[in-house]
Structure formats: C-alpha cells, structure tokens
Design a protein around this motif. Structure first.
Motif, PDB file in Angstrom:
ATOM      1  N   VAL A  34       0.862  -1.272  -0.085  1.00 44.97           N
ATOM      2  CA  VAL A  34      -0.079   0.181   0.114  1.00 44.97           C
ATOM      3  C   VAL A  34       0.817   1.230  -0.123  1.00 44.97           C
ATOM      4  O   VAL A  34       0.386   2.424  -0.656  1.00 44.97           O
ATOM      5  CB  VAL A  34      -0.912   0.182   1.151  1.00 44.97           C
ATOM      6  N   ASN A  35       1.965   1.206   0.613  1.00 43.38           N
ATOM      7  CA  ASN A  35       2.954   2.346   0.481  1.00 43.38           C
ATOM      8  C   ASN A  35       4.070   2.268  -0.338  1.00 43.38           C
ATOM      9  O   ASN A  35       5.165   3.117  -0.360  1.00 43.38           O
ATOM     10  CB  ASN A  35       3.657   2.568   2.053  1.00 43.38           C
ATOM     11  N   ASP A  37       4.071   3.837  -3.224  1.00 41.91           N
ATOM     12  CA  ASP A  37       4.393   5.251  -4.074  1.00 41.91           C
ATOM     13  C   ASP A  37       4.306   6.115  -2.829  1.00 41.91           C
ATOM     14  O   ASP A  37       3.747   6.292  -1.890  1.00 41.91           O
ATOM     15  CB  ASP A  37       3.154   5.557  -4.921  1.00 41.91           C
ATOM     16  N   ASP A  40       1.405   7.588  -1.265  1.00 40.64           N
ATOM     17  CA  ASP A  40       0.720   6.681  -0.497  1.00 40.64           C
ATOM     18  C   ASP A  40       1.258   6.196   0.908  1.00 40.64           C
ATOM     19  O   ASP A  40       1.228   5.267   1.377  1.00 40.64           O
ATOM     20  CB  ASP A  40       0.360   5.404  -1.079  1.00 40.64           C
ATOM     21  N   ARG A  41       2.301   7.152   1.473  1.00 39.87           N
ATOM     22  CA  ARG A  41       3.006   6.730   2.641  1.00 39.87           C
ATOM     23  C   ARG A  41       2.208   6.302   3.635  1.00 39.87           C
ATOM     24  O   ARG A  41       1.045   6.731   3.877  1.00 39.87           O
ATOM     25  CB  ARG A  41       3.863   8.077   3.020  1.00 39.87           C
TER      26      ARG A  41
END
Length: 177
Positions: A34-35, A37, A40-41
């Motif tokens: 999920v992180n 990118d 999307d941290r």
C-alpha cells in the motif's frame, strides 16, 4: 481487483497424429504494498513506532524518486512521521529479512525532498540504522529500499529521545597589546 489471489492458466498442446495434452498451472498474484508510492506513505506516530508488519515485496520505484544510496531505487516503500517533540531519533531496520537501504528526507513533494540521513548495513546483518536530530512538529519522510532490488519483510523501530538543547559556550577573548 485485490480479491484475486491466484491466476490459473490452462495450456493445450496438439499436433497432427498426436494426442492433445492440457496442463493447468496456478500462479499466485502478488500486489504492490500500500505504501509503494510516495503519495501513499504509511503514517507512523509517537515517540516510538514499529515498522513491523510491512513488506517491500512487489514494490517498485517511481519516476523522479531520489537515490536513497548509491544506486537507483528499485523496491522502495515509504513512511511519514511527524516529531511530537524535539530530540534525536534512532531509526533501524533490524530484524528485516532482506538487505535494506534506509533514507530519511524532509519535504512533502517527491521531486523536492531534502535528505536528512541515509544508510546501508550499519544495523548489522545487512540491515540499516540512522540517527538524526528532529524538531517538534516537523514531518520526515522515510524510504526503505532493498539493496539491488532485494525484497522481504520489513521489521524495525523508530525511537525518539529528548536531549538537552545545544547551547554554545560564550567565549571571551582577551587580547594583549
């Protein structure tokens, strides 16, 4: 569709005068974390935060992503953290099951990040460790990449400790004439 966890392919081979053969092969579907990118941290919070439960398996690098160490990023994941008070942070990836590269930045835009710290292998057993000073209320962006594209489970800890503020000593100079 993230509900798909397996793809099944059926391959049929046939030739004149031969019996046809069909083979079915199943492949697991692996999605990027999920992180993956910068946008999307995953947010970390508090004076102590765990990195456990994250992975860089199937992670990628983004266009414009800075070099976290000497080579181009290949399998990086991103975190963000805001300092609850000023002090010194120790951030480590100890316990991760792959060769990690760690970098910390200030800034909120991928193409305008200022590096605060970076490391490869100071944490022992191919893991990373950095120490850096932080200011209360300031946000820091954390990238964890795999050396040469290595992938695995991320484990580690961020720990903030208070420290006395730096006070320069007053120096008095006496000149003899």
């Amino acid at each position: 569709d993230t509900s798909v966890d397996e793809v099944e392919l059926a391959v049929t081979a046939s030739a004149d005068g031969k019996e046809s053969v069909t083979v079915t092969v199943s492949f697991p579907v692996v999605y990027p974390p999920v992180n993956d990118d910068f946008a999307d941290r995953v947010a970390l919070s508090g004076a102590s935060a765990s990195l456990s439960g994250h992975s860089n398996v199937a992670a990628t690098a983004e266009e414009g992503e800075p070099r976290h160490y000497w080579f181009r990023p290949q399998a990086s994941v991103w975190f963000t953290w805001t300092a609850p008070f000023s002090g010194r942070v120790v951030l480590r990836t100890t316990g991760s099951d792959f060769d990690t590269v760690l970098a910390v930045y200030r800034g909120t835009s991928l193409n305008r990040l200022l590096r605060v710290a970076r490391d490869d292998d100071s944490g022992g057993r191919l893991t990373s460790r950095v120490r850096f000073n932080v200011r209360q209320g300031r946000s820091y962006q954390i990238a964890i990449d795999g050396w040469g594209g290595a992938e695995g489970n991320v484990t580690g800890m961020l720990k903030l400790k208070k420290r006395k503020p730096f006070r320069p000593r007053r120096r008095v100079w006496w000149w003899r004439w």
